[in-house]
Enzyme design. Structure first.
Site, mmCIF file in Angstrom:
data_model
loop_
_atom_site.group_PDB
_atom_site.id
_atom_site.type_symbol
_atom_site.label_atom_id
_atom_site.label_comp_id
_atom_site.label_asym_id
_atom_site.label_seq_id
_atom_site.Cartn_x
_atom_site.Cartn_y
_atom_site.Cartn_z
ATOM 1 C CG ASP A 195 -1.825 1.206 1.288
ATOM 2 O OD1 ASP A 195 -2.422 1.538 0.251
ATOM 3 O OD2 ASP A 195 -1.920 1.862 2.346
ATOM 4 N N GLY A 247 -3.554 8.680 -3.785
ATOM 5 C CA GLY A 247 -4.897 9.007 -4.266
ATOM 6 C C GLY A 247 -5.055 10.345 -4.949
ATOM 7 C CB THR A 303 -5.462 4.520 -4.892
ATOM 8 O OG1 THR A 303 -6.104 5.206 -3.821
ATOM 9 C CG2 THR A 303 -5.094 5.489 -5.983
ATOM 10 C CG HIS A 326 -4.594 5.049 4.557
ATOM 11 N ND1 HIS A 326 -4.112 4.544 3.374
ATOM 12 C CD2 HIS A 326 -3.523 5.543 5.222
ATOM 13 C CE1 HIS A 326 -2.792 4.712 3.334
ATOM 14 N NE2 HIS A 326 -2.406 5.315 4.439
HETATM 15 N N1 DGL Z 1 -4.692 3.135 1.177
HETATM 16 C C1 DGL Z 1 -4.733 3.451 -0.208
HETATM 17 C C2 DGL Z 1 -6.092 3.237 -0.785
HETATM 18 O O1 DGL Z 1 -6.682 2.257 -0.395
HETATM 19 C C3 DGL Z 1 -3.950 4.656 -0.662
HETATM 20 C C4 DGL Z 1 -4.363 5.979 -0.170
HETATM 21 C C5 DGL Z 1 -3.439 7.069 -0.665
HETATM 22 O O2 DGL Z 1 -2.226 6.892 -0.604
HETATM 23 O O3 DGL Z 1 -3.950 8.095 -1.121
HETATM 24 O O4 DGL Z 1 -6.584 3.952 -1.624
#
Ligand code: DGL
Length: 270
Positions: free
Chosen positions: A10, A43, A75, A187
Site C-alpha cells: 500500500d 490518491g 487506489t 486507510h
Molecule cells: N490506502 C490506499 C487506498 O486504499 C492509498 C491511499 C493514498 O495513498 O492516497 O486507496
C-alpha cells in the site's frame, strides 16, 4: 513453496488493515509488507504515476520471493492495470471482494462509497456494483484529507479536527440515507470509530482491508498455496522513507512491537 510469504503493499499504513486480519485468520502465513511512505498519498496522483508505483511495489515484493501479491490499496486496485500477467504471480486487489460483501450486506440497496480522489473518479466500486445489481443506488464521495490524518496518527473520535472533517465529507451520504458504506480506501478503517459516531450504528461499514484478507485466504486455498507449516509465522515490514512513524503507528494498530522488523528500501531501484 507454500511457506513462501504473502506480499502485501500500500502507499503507507492503510494496507495494515488487511495484514491485521491476515495475522488473525492465517496465523501460519509469513507476510512481507511494503508501505510506500516516501510517496504517500497515491490518491491525488495521476493514473500513470499510480500504475508505475504499483508495478515497482509489486516487483519489490516479487524480488523477496513471495507466492502471492495483495494490492491492499483501493487506489491501485481502481486505476492500475492487473499486474498478475506482468509478474507471473497470483494477485488480488480490494475492489472485487469489498463490493461483493457490500452487496450481501445492504438491505435497502442504497450504498455509499468513500475513497481517494483517484478511486472515486474511476467509479470502480460504483460501476462494479451497478453492473451486478442495476437496481442498487451507489453514492460516491472522495475524502482526500483522511489519508494524511491516518498517516499522522490522528484517528481519535474525540479529536475535534477529525470529527469536523468526517462531518464535512459524510453529510451528503447521510442525507442520501445509505444503509451501507464501503470504506474503499484501506486507510479509512482506522477512522471507523469517527465515521460510525457520525453515521450511526445502523449503517454497516465495509472494511476493504478486512474483506481483502478474507478473499486472499479463499484464493490461497483454491490455488493450493496455503502454508503447510505449523510454526508461528513471521511478518517483515519495508518502507520507502524513515521507519520511525510507521513503526510507532503500525505497532499501535497491529497491537505488536514491530520495532526491529521495519527496514527502509529504495523503491526506485525496482
Ligand atoms: N490506502 C490506499 C487506498 O486504499 C492509498 C491511499 C493514498 O495513498 O492516497 O486507496
Amino acid at each position: 513453496m507454500n511457506t513462501d510469504a504473502i506480499g502485501v503493499f500500500d502507499s503507507g499504513l492503510g494496507g495494515l488493515t488487511a495484514v491485521r486480519e491476515m495475522l488473525e485468520i492465517l496465523p501460519h502465513e509469513n507476510i512481507i509488507y511494503f508501505g510506500d511512505t516516501g510517496r504517500v498519498p497515491y490518491g491525488s496522483k495521476s493514473r500513470d504515476t499510480i500504475s508505475r508505483y504499483a508495478l515497482q511495489d509489486a516487483r519489490f515484493l516479487k524480488s523477496r520471493g513471495v507466492k502471492f501479491i495483495v494490492a491492499a490499496c483501493g487506489t491501485v486496485s481502481s486505476v492500475a492495470p492487473d499486474l498478475s500477467d506482468e509478474l507471473s504471480l497470483p494477485y488480488t486487489g480490494v475492489v472485487h471482494p469489498t463490493c461483493y460483501t457490500a452487496m450481501e450486506r445492504t438491505v435497502t440497496g442504497r450504498i455509499g462509497v468513500i475513497g481517494t480522489t483517484a478511486t472515486i473518479s474511476s467509479h470502480s466500486y460504483k460501476n462494479r456494483i451497478e453492473l451486478k445489481q442495476p437496481s442498487f443506488k451507489v453514492y460516491e464521495q472522495d475524502c482526500p484529507l483522511f489519508v494524511p490524518l491516518v498517516e499522522n496518527g490522528m484517528t481519535d473520535t474525540d479529536d475535534e479536527i477529525v470529527s469536523k472533517i468526517v462531518e464535512r465529507y459524510l453529510h451528503g451520504l447521510r442525507e442520501k440515507d445509505v444503509d451501507t458504506i464501503i470504506l474503499g480506501c484501506t486507510h479509512y478503517p482506522l477512522l471507523s470509530d469517527a465515521i460510525r459516531a457520525y453515521m450511526g450504528d445502523d449503517v454497516a461499514l465495509i472494511d476493504s482491508g478486512k474483506e481483502t484478507a478474507l478473499y486472499t485466504a479463499k484464493l490461497l486455498q483454491e490455488y493450493g498455496l496455503l502454508s503447510d507449516s505449523s510454526a508461528p509465522a513471521s511478518a517483515e515490514f519495508y518502507v520507502s522513507d524513515t521507519p520511525a512513524d510507521f513503526e510507532k503507528y503500525a505497532g499501535i494498530f497491529l497491537r505488536r512491537n514491530i520495532n526491529n522488523s521495519v527496514s527502509r528500501i529504495n523503491i526506485e531501484e525496482y
